[in-house]
Write a protein that holds these residues in place. Structure first.
Motif, short mmCIF file in Angstrom:
data_model
loop_
_atom_site.label_atom_id
_atom_site.label_comp_id
_atom_site.label_asym_id
_atom_site.label_seq_id
_atom_site.Cartn_x
_atom_site.Cartn_y
_atom_site.Cartn_z
N ASP A 71 0.83 -1.20 0.00
CA ASP A 71 0.00 0.00 0.00
C ASP A 71 0.86 1.25 0.00
N VAL A 72 0.20 2.36 -0.21
CA VAL A 72 0.85 3.66 -0.33
C VAL A 72 1.70 3.96 0.91
N SER A 73 1.15 3.75 2.09
CA SER A 73 1.87 4.08 3.32
C SER A 73 3.14 3.27 3.47
N ASP A 74 3.08 1.99 3.17
CA ASP A 74 4.27 1.14 3.31
C ASP A 74 5.34 1.52 2.29
N VAL A 75 4.92 1.82 1.06
CA VAL A 75 5.89 2.24 0.04
C VAL A 75 6.52 3.56 0.47
N ALA A 76 5.72 4.52 0.90
CA ALA A 76 6.24 5.82 1.32
C ALA A 76 7.21 5.67 2.48
N ALA A 77 6.90 4.84 3.45
CA ALA A 77 7.78 4.63 4.61
C ALA A 77 9.11 4.01 4.18
N ALA A 78 9.05 3.04 3.28
CA ALA A 78 10.28 2.40 2.81
C ALA A 78 11.16 3.39 2.05
N LEU A 79 10.53 4.23 1.22
CA LEU A 79 11.29 5.23 0.46
C LEU A 79 11.86 6.30 1.38
N ALA A 80 11.10 6.70 2.41
CA ALA A 80 11.53 7.76 3.33
C ALA A 80 12.64 7.30 4.27
N ALA A 81 12.77 5.99 4.46
CA ALA A 81 13.78 5.46 5.39
C ALA A 81 15.20 5.75 4.90
N GLY A 82 15.34 6.09 3.63
CA GLY A 82 16.66 6.39 3.09
C GLY A 82 17.37 5.12 2.65
N GLY A 83 18.37 5.30 1.86
CA GLY A 83 19.09 4.15 1.35
C GLY A 83 18.29 3.42 0.28
N ASP A 84 18.72 2.23 -0.03
CA ASP A 84 18.07 1.41 -1.04
C ASP A 84 16.87 0.69 -0.42
N PRO A 85 15.66 0.96 -0.91
CA PRO A 85 14.50 0.30 -0.32
C PRO A 85 14.38 -1.17 -0.74
#
Length: 166
Positions: A41-55
């Motif tokens: 979902d959108v929230s999980d993708v956004a969190a993974a991208l926001a965590a920095g580094g290679d998702p």
């Protein structure tokens, strides 16, 4: 147990929710695990991208160029569905999982794109909600003039909380 006791355990005949009984727990677990293997979902993708580094995945926007220009996820690859068979190998590494999205829940373009990518040998998940929910949840997106962000829609995202807690 008497017949009247058994009758008390059955749902009323007009209960559409329970007219077809829920699946057995083991069947339900298998179904929901499979669903999570195919969807994110959108929230999980956004969190993974926001965590920095290679998702560990790449986001592919399968919409048209006109749609992409209206706004897209920062860092996403633009690969319209009808171009996937010709261009996937140019833009995507077969070893990296793909998260594909289209406009929103009323569009099955991401499903068609995911099918095309899977047929070509890519590991793929469909991002539920698509670009519509990305924007409605108040996440950054890019347009020709740069990054933009709208306030979260309280019907799709919690107000005053970092996430919905799910």
């Amino acid at each position: 147990m008497t017949t009247s006791d058994t009758a008390d355990l059955l749902p009323p005949a007009d209960n559409a929710v329970l007219r077809v009984p829920p699946a057995a727990p083991t069947d339900a677990a298998a179904y929901f695990a499979a669903s999570l293997a195919f969807h994110t979902d959108v929230s999980d993708v956004a969190a993974a991208l926001a965590a920095g580094g290679d998702p560990g995945f790449v986001v592919v926007d399968c919409r048209s160029t006109e749609s992409w220009n209206q706004g897209h996820i920062p860092g996403a690859v633009h690969l319209p569905t009808d171009r996937i068979p010709r261009l996937a190998g140019t833009f995507l590494d077969p070893a990296v999982p793909v998260v594909v999205h289209c406009w929103g829940p009323g569009c099955n373009g991401a499903t068609r794109a995911a099918l095309s990518l899977a047929t070509l040998g890519y590991r793929v998940k469909e991002m539920l909600g698509g670009m519509e929910y990305w924007i409605r949840e108040g996440l950054d997106h890019e347009i020709a003039d740069g990054a933009v962000r709208r306030a979260p829609d309280p019907l799709t995202a919690p107000v005053g909380a970092a996430d919905c807690g799910c």
